[in-house]
Design an enzyme around this catalytic site. Sequence first.
Site, PDB file in Angstrom:
ATOM      1  N   GLY A  88       0.859  -1.179   0.000  1.00 60.27           N
ATOM      2  CA  GLY A  88       0.000   0.000   0.000  1.00 60.27           C
ATOM      3  C   GLY A  88       0.892   1.224   0.000  1.00 60.27           C
ATOM      4  CB  SER A 120       4.344  -3.592  -2.324  1.00 58.97           C
ATOM      5  OG  SER A 120       4.377  -2.322  -2.932  1.00 58.97           O
ATOM      6  CB  ALA A 121       4.324  -0.671   1.606  1.00 58.14           C
ATOM      7  CG  HIS A 157       5.781  -2.303  -7.458  1.00 60.18           C
ATOM      8  ND1 HIS A 157       4.711  -3.126  -7.728  1.00 60.18           N
ATOM      9  CD2 HIS A 157       5.678  -1.985  -6.137  1.00 60.18           C
ATOM     10  CE1 HIS A 157       3.994  -3.285  -6.622  1.00 60.18           C
ATOM     11  NE2 HIS A 157       4.564  -2.605  -5.647  1.00 60.18           N
ATOM     12  CD  GLU A 192       4.650  -5.019 -10.891  1.00 62.32           C
ATOM     13  OE1 GLU A 192       3.945  -5.547 -11.772  1.00 62.32           O
ATOM     14  OE2 GLU A 192       4.262  -4.059 -10.196  1.00 62.32           O
TER      15      GLU A 192
END
Length: 233
Positions: A88, A120-121, A157, A192
Amino acid sequence: MKLLLISNSTNAGEPYLQYPMPRIGEFLHGVREAVFVPYAAVTFSYAEYEKKVAARFAELGIRLRSVHRASDPQRMIREAEALCVGGGNTFALTRKMQEQKLLGTILRKLKAGTPYVGWSAGSNVCCPTICTTNDMPIVEPESFKAIGAVKFQINPHYLDANPEGHAGETREQRILEYIEANPRRWVVGLREGCMLRCEAGRLELIGPRPMRIFKKGIAPYEVHAGDDLSFLL
């Protein structure tokens, strides 16, 4: 430490968390319950996030409990069998974790061998800082300091392309700016569909695409699954 750091939750055209689920299941083999940190959610509630991830983890036979429901979040982290931090907005995630003083608590748990899954985060916050996130700083954390479970920085990413008509900096150019200002730090561009597994003092790249390596004074280069990554540790 035992870490599974995933670039992205979902590949284009796939259901949520589909591609990493086999690896998560293998990594968390034997775990019955995991504590989830949902604080990167911004445009949807923590409860919605918990429900979404819990449904996938239930397929692995793992119960998920979100730290946002705890009256004592630090205690919930200390007692966790495994930890999971979702993606997020990295700034929102970091600020909330700092407010609840979870960064040090999580680091101590990881040093004690508790498995950690982040995407991700959730991968960004395992680094020394969050300075190589792609996210907009929509809120202001106390600092950019993160958990520091690994010594290098991750750019999840990671993209090579410069879209047609775009006159701004590429992702590589932004990372080159970072290492110019932070010459002692390694940065990995994690594309990714890929992830990093750290266990028993070994770091492994998993996935079909190479990872790009950045360090001040060294031309950026690629590493592949199976290559020696011990220099990052």
